[in-house]
Design a protein around this motif. Structure first.
Motif, PDB file in Angstrom:
ATOM      1  N   VAL A   7       0.835  -1.226  -0.028  1.00 44.29           N
ATOM      2  CA  VAL A   7      -0.065  -0.055  -0.174  1.00 44.29           C
ATOM      3  C   VAL A   7       0.832   1.145  -0.038  1.00 44.29           C
ATOM      4  CG1 VAL A   7      -1.625   1.143   1.308  1.00 44.29           C
ATOM      5  CG2 VAL A   7      -1.826  -1.206   1.146  1.00 44.29           C
ATOM      6  N   ILE A   8       0.569   2.191  -1.138  1.00 41.92           N
ATOM      7  CA  ILE A   8       1.586   3.370  -0.967  1.00 41.92           C
ATOM      8  C   ILE A   8       0.699   4.528  -0.506  1.00 41.92           C
ATOM      9  CG2 ILE A   8       2.851   4.859  -2.809  1.00 41.92           C
ATOM     10  CD1 ILE A   8       2.838   2.521  -4.672  1.00 41.92           C
ATOM     11  N   GLY A   9       1.216   5.043   0.748  1.00 46.17           N
ATOM     12  CA  GLY A   9       0.358   6.124   1.272  1.00 46.17           C
ATOM     13  C   GLY A   9      -0.163   5.843   2.360  1.00 46.17           C
ATOM     14  N   LEU A  30       3.243  -1.066   4.243  1.00 46.89           N
ATOM     15  CA  LEU A  30       2.807   0.237   4.021  1.00 46.89           C
ATOM     16  C   LEU A  30       3.909   1.249   3.990  1.00 46.89           C
ATOM     17  CD1 LEU A  30       0.519   2.412   3.850  1.00 46.89           C
ATOM     18  CD2 LEU A  30       0.325   1.843   6.424  1.00 46.89           C
ATOM     19  N   VAL A  31       4.054   1.852   2.515  1.00 50.00           N
ATOM     20  CA  VAL A  31       5.054   2.585   2.408  1.00 50.00           C
ATOM     21  C   VAL A  31       4.368   4.177   2.664  1.00 50.00           C
ATOM     22  CG1 VAL A  31       6.756   3.506   0.628  1.00 50.00           C
ATOM     23  CG2 VAL A  31       6.429   1.286   1.008  1.00 50.00           C
ATOM     24  N   GLU A  32       5.184   4.968   3.282  1.00 47.50           N
ATOM     25  CA  GLU A  32       4.759   6.258   3.541  1.00 47.50           C
ATOM     26  C   GLU A  32       6.021   7.369   3.306  1.00 47.50           C
ATOM     27  OE1 GLU A  32       1.916   8.525   3.952  1.00 47.50           O
ATOM     28  OE2 GLU A  32       3.563   9.803   4.109  1.00 47.50           O
ATOM     29  N   LYS A  33       5.797   8.636   2.538  1.00 43.70           N
ATOM     30  CA  LYS A  33       7.078   9.194   2.183  1.00 43.70           C
ATOM     31  C   LYS A  33       7.470  10.001   3.508  1.00 43.70           C
ATOM     32  CE  LYS A  33       4.731  12.951  -0.299  1.00 43.70           C
ATOM     33  NZ  LYS A  33       4.215  13.349  -1.405  1.00 43.70           N
ATOM     34  N   LEU A  34       6.398  10.452   4.413  1.00 42.93           N
ATOM     35  CA  LEU A  34       6.686  11.577   5.225  1.00 42.93           C
ATOM     36  C   LEU A  34       7.198  10.761   6.452  1.00 42.93           C
ATOM     37  CD1 LEU A  34       3.524  13.739   5.014  1.00 42.93           C
ATOM     38  CD2 LEU A  34       5.996  14.426   4.513  1.00 42.93           C
ATOM     39  N   PRO A  35       7.864  11.333   7.603  1.00 44.13           N
ATOM     40  CA  PRO A  35       8.303  10.563   8.667  1.00 44.13           C
ATOM     41  C   PRO A  35       7.348   9.827   9.711  1.00 44.13           C
ATOM     42  CG  PRO A  35       9.064  12.927   8.489  1.00 44.13           C
ATOM     43  CD  PRO A  35       8.203  12.654   7.693  1.00 44.13           C
ATOM     44  N   SER A  36       6.016  10.146   9.414  1.00 42.93           N
ATOM     45  CA  SER A  36       4.940   9.434   9.848  1.00 42.93           C
ATOM     46  C   SER A  36       3.891   9.124   9.256  1.00 42.93           C
ATOM     47  CB  SER A  36       4.661  10.219  11.383  1.00 42.93           C
ATOM     48  OG  SER A  36       3.384  10.252  11.568  1.00 42.93           O
ATOM     49  N   ILE A  37       2.908   8.350   9.483  1.00 36.65           N
ATOM     50  CA  ILE A  37       1.531   8.177   8.961  1.00 36.65           C
ATOM     51  C   ILE A  37       0.596   9.232   9.527  1.00 36.65           C
ATOM     52  CG2 ILE A  37       1.970   5.716   8.002  1.00 36.65           C
ATOM     53  CD1 ILE A  37       0.158   4.835  10.544  1.00 36.65           C
ATOM     54  N   GLY A  38      -0.712   9.264   8.869  1.00 34.89           N
ATOM     55  CA  GLY A  38      -1.666  10.005   9.367  1.00 34.89           C
ATOM     56  C   GLY A  38      -2.214  11.027   8.338  1.00 34.89           C
TER      57      GLY A  38
ATOM     58  N   MET B   1      -4.685   5.342  13.556  1.00 37.95           N
ATOM     59  CA  MET B   1      -3.016   5.164  13.593  1.00 37.95           C
ATOM     60  C   MET B   1      -2.539   4.132  14.338  1.00 37.95           C
ATOM     61  SD  MET B   1      -1.707   9.223  12.840  1.00 37.95           S
ATOM     62  CE  MET B   1      -2.129   9.578  14.633  1.00 37.95           C
ATOM     63  N   LEU B  13       6.736   0.918   6.602  1.00 38.53           N
ATOM     64  CA  LEU B  13       8.114   1.401   6.155  1.00 38.53           C
ATOM     65  C   LEU B  13       7.564   2.986   5.945  1.00 38.53           C
ATOM     66  CD1 LEU B  13       7.549  -1.419   4.807  1.00 38.53           C
ATOM     67  CD2 LEU B  13       9.856  -0.806   3.760  1.00 38.53           C
ATOM     68  N   TYR B  15       8.887   6.898   5.868  1.00 41.21           N
ATOM     69  CA  TYR B  15       9.997   8.077   5.371  1.00 41.21           C
ATOM     70  C   TYR B  15      10.560   7.043   4.298  1.00 41.21           C
ATOM     71  CZ  TYR B  15      13.445  11.805   5.971  1.00 41.21           C
ATOM     72  OH  TYR B  15      14.295  12.637   5.927  1.00 41.21           O
ATOM     73  N   SER B  16       9.873   6.574   3.498  1.00 41.66           N
ATOM     74  CA  SER B  16      10.233   5.755   2.495  1.00 41.66           C
ATOM     75  C   SER B  16       9.822   5.945   1.308  1.00 41.66           C
ATOM     76  CB  SER B  16      10.029   4.288   2.846  1.00 41.66           C
ATOM     77  OG  SER B  16      10.629   3.944   4.045  1.00 41.66           O
ATOM     78  N   ARG B  37      17.156   8.437   8.479  1.00 43.55           N
ATOM     79  CA  ARG B  37      16.933   9.206   9.439  1.00 43.55           C
ATOM     80  C   ARG B  37      17.922  10.199  10.157  1.00 43.55           C
ATOM     81  NH1 ARG B  37      10.963   8.669  11.230  1.00 43.55           N
ATOM     82  NH2 ARG B  37       9.866   6.882   9.930  1.00 43.55           N
ATOM     83  N   ILE B  80       2.956   7.879  14.215  1.00 40.81           N
ATOM     84  CA  ILE B  80       3.350   6.571  14.272  1.00 40.81           C
ATOM     85  C   ILE B  80       4.290   6.415  12.917  1.00 40.81           C
ATOM     86  CG2 ILE B  80       2.600   4.197  14.097  1.00 40.81           C
ATOM     87  CD1 ILE B  80       1.738   5.635  16.533  1.00 40.81           C
ATOM     88  N   ILE B 128      -1.873  -1.087  -3.823  1.00 43.14           N
ATOM     89  CA  ILE B 128      -2.882  -0.248  -3.691  1.00 43.14           C
ATOM     90  C   ILE B 128      -2.380   1.187  -3.386  1.00 43.14           C
ATOM     91  CG2 ILE B 128      -4.867   0.772  -2.202  1.00 43.14           C
ATOM     92  CD1 ILE B 128      -5.258  -2.074  -1.374  1.00 43.14           C
ATOM     93  N   ALA B 130      -2.578   5.020  -2.439  1.00 47.44           N
ATOM     94  CA  ALA B 130      -3.494   5.845  -1.830  1.00 47.44           C
ATOM     95  C   ALA B 130      -2.480   6.882  -1.286  1.00 47.44           C
ATOM     96  CB  ALA B 130      -3.823   4.997  -0.396  1.00 47.44           C
TER      97      ALA B 130
END
Lengths: 55, 452, 536
Positions: A7-9, A30-38, B1, B13, B15-16, B37, B80, B128, B130
């Protein structure tokens, strides 16, 4: 054996789809570009129409 | 979260970024770059001691630039993972200057200035997307003067001002007033320093600086080098105190913003930028007006829009309640211009189409309901994944397969596909999960139940 | 906040107090866990917002720290205090203190509980064979679950069977229905009952027992999860604007007219938006009518290029990307848009429509061969019956109420029952399909796990001796979770724990005080009342 899903984002949509799949027994990356999700929701104060906290 | 962070089946993952994708439905190989980081995620407890000691303030993106964070930071308090990150653009140590205070402070020994990016390869059956959206930059609309007028803010900035955990603790302090407060703070620091310098001389010469200076002005002590220095210090001190007093007097007249104007369709329904409707902005303006009124009873709000699209469940009722109980007026008209009024009050010029008259009205603060723009990395991401974009750079889906992209096995949900509100994003997220599950979940032949 | 924390420290049994802005954050949770371990806490009380949002989170965090999760108590000083007493800060704080004192008194008497496990039948019931129901059925069947699809009409398809073309791409509704119905009827995992109705639902998540009536025969099926996809119907505006079904028609009737082929004599069409909605009787905006009107307006122009079509509107609700595009295209095609004020509605006469154009500030007279009224989608006639059958709530407009309007749009608060499509709120095709898929995903969670864990906050026969077997509680239980059994000690009540929702009606009714609710015992509630009455 189930296969994995990416899942991207990590905003509300990404988190919800990850949770659904994870509850089904699928491993989610789950890959998120920012340092944290939300995502954007974490930056909102309250949400309409219930005025609940966005977090 | 928290549910996401704690779930045993979710590998987070943060910061990726996804760098490469190969393969096909059922068998994708994905290369992910885990950006460094400079902090060991496994060791960091999120205590925040490092950020307290870090000497470098940086504009805080989470607070939409309205507050500051440090070069070593946690994106936001409830984030998180709670691991901290060092911003390589601002960190002194990483830019060749001597520092390393964070490393000395960290009790968990989590700081690692030699950390490298990590490349991870994943094998997945489906993907997916998102990736959400970006807030439209209203500085592209010259007649709104967003960059020039301090009290014209975007909706997201307003959210941060309203938030109890934001830069103003939930008080609607005007940005122009905050700038003055910041100036006062800076001058007070300087004044403090100057006072301490003067105290040294006062002690030495056993009289107050004021008394001394009066004598000095009348011609005494002209050959005394020390006293000359003292006089110079006193002059510097006066040069600070004068403006400081003026600013403080001004600050006494400050109050929270009470007269609010919300301008809809900023960037949306606009041939110059995005011709489409962003769907949720009418509602969030109404909500912000209601919440602002909750914080401060005397708040009045005017919402300038073309059509007020309160189209979700419970929304029309919410809009009417806002009008009845929270001093909200709805004006049908597109704002033509925002200009500077007295005391940094923005002036809104608009046509009230029902009354067929052009008016100008002064407000304390103007909030721009900015468009939902495609996220900045989407073109690159679409190329990596091979998915088609529509004319606006949203991920293309079809009306009857609303979460399928042009590539089998890759799905899209939420605002990355089209502007939408939270319940639609959540529903679409579950839809995408369902579609992905069809590929990912393998049933043993003959068995009814899923091996979970 | 400080005052409350200081006060809490003075209360009996309280050995440790923590102040937090966001106790629900990772940091806050870790502090709870740390405190439990370090301070050897035997009870935890959190005073903050509603337990509905984060209560389960705090409970499982206690569990992770080694404390039975049912030794946790939440005190709501937000919804039940600060939100309702916003203008009375002093009194509000005093009340918050009382609430905390009561919460602590109860917490001291809490007992540890263990959750209950129950199997889930791998079969889904989908009620409603429209686009949402069919999408959900196909998806679950593709996931290899058995699906029973019940449709009350003779054929599957729902509203789609009565539509002409689907905007914005103008797909033929008929061909779409044909395609999807074929997939459904061919699918080995889907059993379809048309001209059938669900007449009884017993049981609970994982073990529903459902009666389906078909042709005078009743079948009984074991079901794990239920999806409500019963759709909506178009409001017929009898008595409004001269509605006659001939010259003054609904948009649904317009669809049929366009399908048959519009008479070339139709030259002047006037459409009126918000007929029977956004008013006192029905305050909601039905959200799909504007896009339907615009679509039909364009189709009219396609069939009769010199027709003049005017749409009289209050707000044009063309939300999103596709709708706004269609809106622009329609203006290019010459569709006229006239803004009217709800306080000065248009008047429909025998061959014209009079309207006060609120932007021009004048009265207009529009010749009208055909007047099309855009009316809202309303709840099905049997919505109340369905809601009672399934024991799920509906709002004042008859639309079913989901668990949370933002974060759980497709789940009911009742476990094992899900919602999609216009039964929830008017939805267009794209939305109905997404919701159908989404509800299938949500429904598949208990199916895939194979079992559910039930909260032990339920009724228990605390005093078996006292029970007389009178059966009063059985008659009053809204969830059919009680039954009388013949035991060696005589007639006694038995609690079907998996069905019990812990509502407390039985315990409150039992004059013998034989029944008790875990974590809401008489002693615990009495302790709260005593704590409240204590002088400070």
């Amino acid at each position: 054996m189930n296969k994995d899903i990416l899942v991207i984002g990590g905003g509300i949509a990404g988190m919800q789809s990850s949770l659904d799949l994870a509850d089904m027994g699928v491993k989610v990356h789950l890959v998120e570009k920012l340092p944290s999700i939300g995502g954007k929701m974490a930056q909102l104060d309250k949400t309409f129409p219930t005025n609940d906290c966005a977090i | 979260m928290l549910d996401v962070g704690r779930h045993p089946n979710i590998s987070l993952l943060a910061y990726s970024e996804v760098e490469k994708v190969e393969g096909h439905e059922g068998d994708f190989t994905v290369t992910v770059r885990r950006k460094r980081r400079y902090v060991d995620e496994a060791k960091c407890t999120g205590c925040g001691a490092c950020a307290e000691k870090c000497p470098t303030p940086v504009p805080d993106a989470f607070n939409a630039g309205l507050g500051t964070r440090k070069a070593i930071y946690s994106y936001f308090a409830q984030g998180i993972p709670s691991t901290h990150t060092i911003d390589p653009d601002y960190c002194r140590q990483l830019n060749g200057k001597k520092c390393g205070i964070c490393q000395k402070t960290c009790q968990a020994d989590a700081i690692d200035f030699d950390q490298e990016d990590k490349i991870v390869e994943l094998n997945v059956a489906g993907i997916i997307i998102a990736a959400g959206y970006d807030v439209f930059d209203p500085s592209q609309i010259p007649e709104y003067r967003y960059k020039e007028l301090p009290n014209v803010v975007t909706a997201l900035e307003f959210e941060r001002l309203l938030s109890a955990s934001g830069p103003t603790g939930g008080h609607l302090d005007r940005p122009s007033d905050r700038a003055v407060e910041a100036e006062i703070e800076a001058l007070e620091k300087k004044a403090g320093k100057a006072t301490r310098m003067l105290e040294k001389s006062e002690k030495k010469f056993e009289e107050t600086s004021k008394q001394f200076y009066e004598k000095y002005q009348q011609g005494e002590y002209q050959d005394d080098k020390d006293r000359q220095k003292w006089a110079k210090k006193y002059e510097d001190y006066l040069a600070i105190m004068g403006p400081l007093d003026d600013l403080k007097k001004k600050a006494e007249t400050f109050s929270v913003a009470k007269r609010l104007a919300f301008i809809q369709c900023v960037g949306s329904r606009d041939f110059r930028f995005y011709p489409f409707c962003s769907g949720y902005c009418c509602m969030h303006s109404i909500k912000e007006a209601i919440i602002a009124h909750e914080h401060e009873n005397e708040t009045t709000s005017v919402i300038f829009g073309m059509d007020i699209r309160a189209i979700g469940k419970g929304f029309e009722e919410y809009k009417i309640r806002g009008g009845n109980h929270s001093n909200i007026t709805y004006v049908r008209g597109r704002v033509g211009e925002i200009s500077q009024g007295s005391n940094n009050n923005p002036v809104v010029t608009y046509e009230d189409t029902h009354q067929r008259v052009v008016k100008s009205q002064e407000f304390d603060m103007v909030i721009l309901a900015t468009a939902c723009a495609p996220t900045s990395g989407v073109v690159k991401l679409a190329k990596i994944l091979g998915v088609e974009l529509d004319t606006y750079n949203f991920i293309k889906t079809s009306p009857f397969s609303p979460v399928d992209t042009s590539v089998p096995g890759i799905f899209a949900c939420g605002c990355v596909g089209a502007p939408m509100d939270v319940p639609e994003s959540v529903a679409q997220a579950s839809s995408a999960a369902e579609r992905a599950a069809e590929i990912a979940i393998q049933l043993q032949p003959g068995k009814e139940k899923v091996v979970a | 906040m400080e005052e409350l924390a200081d006060y809490a420290e003075t209360l009996p049994h309280v050995t440790f107090v923590q102040r937090n802005l966001y106790t629900c954050s990772e940091g806050g949770i870790n502090e709870i866990k740390k405190a439990i371990k370090q301070e050897n806490l035997t009870r935890v009380v959190v005073a903050s917002c509603t337990p509905r949002t984060h209560g389960p989170l705090f409970m499982s965090s206690c569990g992770e720290a080694g404390l039975n999760p049912y030794l946790f108590e939440m005190v709501n000083i937000r919804d039940q205090c600060s939100w309702v007493h916003m203008q009375q800060k002093e009194e509000g704080t005093a009340k918050a203190k009382e609430l905390i004192r009561m919460g602590v008194a109860k917490a001291a008497l809490l007992e540890p509980q263990e959750p209950i496990m129950s199997d889930v039948q791998p079969r889904a019931l989908v009620i409603g064979g429209g686009i949402a129901g069919m999408t959900a059925s196909l998806s679950l069947a593709n996931r290899r679950y058995e699906v029973v699809l019940v449709e009350k009409q003779e054929a599957l398809g729902g509203m789609l069977n009565r539509l002409n073309k689907l905007g914005p791409v103008m797909t033929d509704a008929d061909s779409m229905v044909e395609e999807i119905v074929e997939k459904i009827t061919q699918h080995p995992k889907i059993t379809v009952f048309t001209k059938s109705q669900v007449t009884e639902v017993q049981g609970f998540i994982g073990k529903f027992k459902v009666d389906i009536e078909t042709d005078a025969k009743t079948r009984n099926v074991d079901i794990g999860v239920i999806l409500v996809a019963t759709g909506g119907r178009v409001f017929v505006p009898e008595g409004l604007y001269g509605y006659d079904g001939q010259r003054v028609i609904t948009q649904l009737e317009m669809e049929s007219l366009l399908k048959k082929g519009l008479n070339s004599s139709v030259k002047n069409v006037v459409m009126i938006q918000c007929v029977g909605s956004r008013n006192e009787e029905r305050p909601y905006c039905s959200r799909v009518c504007c896009q339907t009107a615009v679509k039909n307006a364009m189709l009219i122009k396609e069939q009769n290029p010199d027709a003049r079509v005017s749409i009289l509107y209050r707000d044009m609700q063309m939300y999103g990307v596709e709708n706004e595009e269609m809106f622009r295209d329609s203006k290019a095609k010459g569709i006229r848009y006239i803004n009217y004020d709800p306080d000065r509605p248009p008047e429909v006469k025998s061959d014209q429509v009079n309207v006060y154009h609120s932007l021009l500030g004048r009265e207009l007279t529009l010749p009208a061969d055909l007047v099309v009224l855009s009316t809202p989608l309303i709840a099905q006639e049997d919505a109340v019956t369905t809601s009672q059958l399934l024991r799920v709530p509906a709002d004042e407009n008859g639309f079913f109420m989901e668990g949370h309007v933002k974060l759980k749009p497709l789940d009911f608060a009742t476990d094992g029952v899900y919602l999609c499509g216009s039964a929830r709120f008017p939805a267009n095709i794209r939305e109905a399909v997404a919701q159908g898929l989404g509800a299938a995903s949500r429904a598949s969670l208990p199916l895939s796990k194979g079992s559910v864990v039930v909260e032990p906050i339920i009724s228990v026969l605390a005093d078996e001796e006292a029970c007389r077997g009178c059966g009063l509680c059985v008659a009053l239980c809204p969830y059919s979770a009680l039954e009388i059994q013949n035991t060696e000690k005589g007639r006694k009540v038995h609690v079907i724990d998996v069905a019990c929702k812990g509502c407390g009606v039985c315990a409150a009714t039992c004059y013998q005080h034989a029944l008790s609710i875990n974590s809401f015992t008489d002693q615990q509630i009495e302790a709260q009342i005593d704590a409240f009455l204590e002088a400070e």
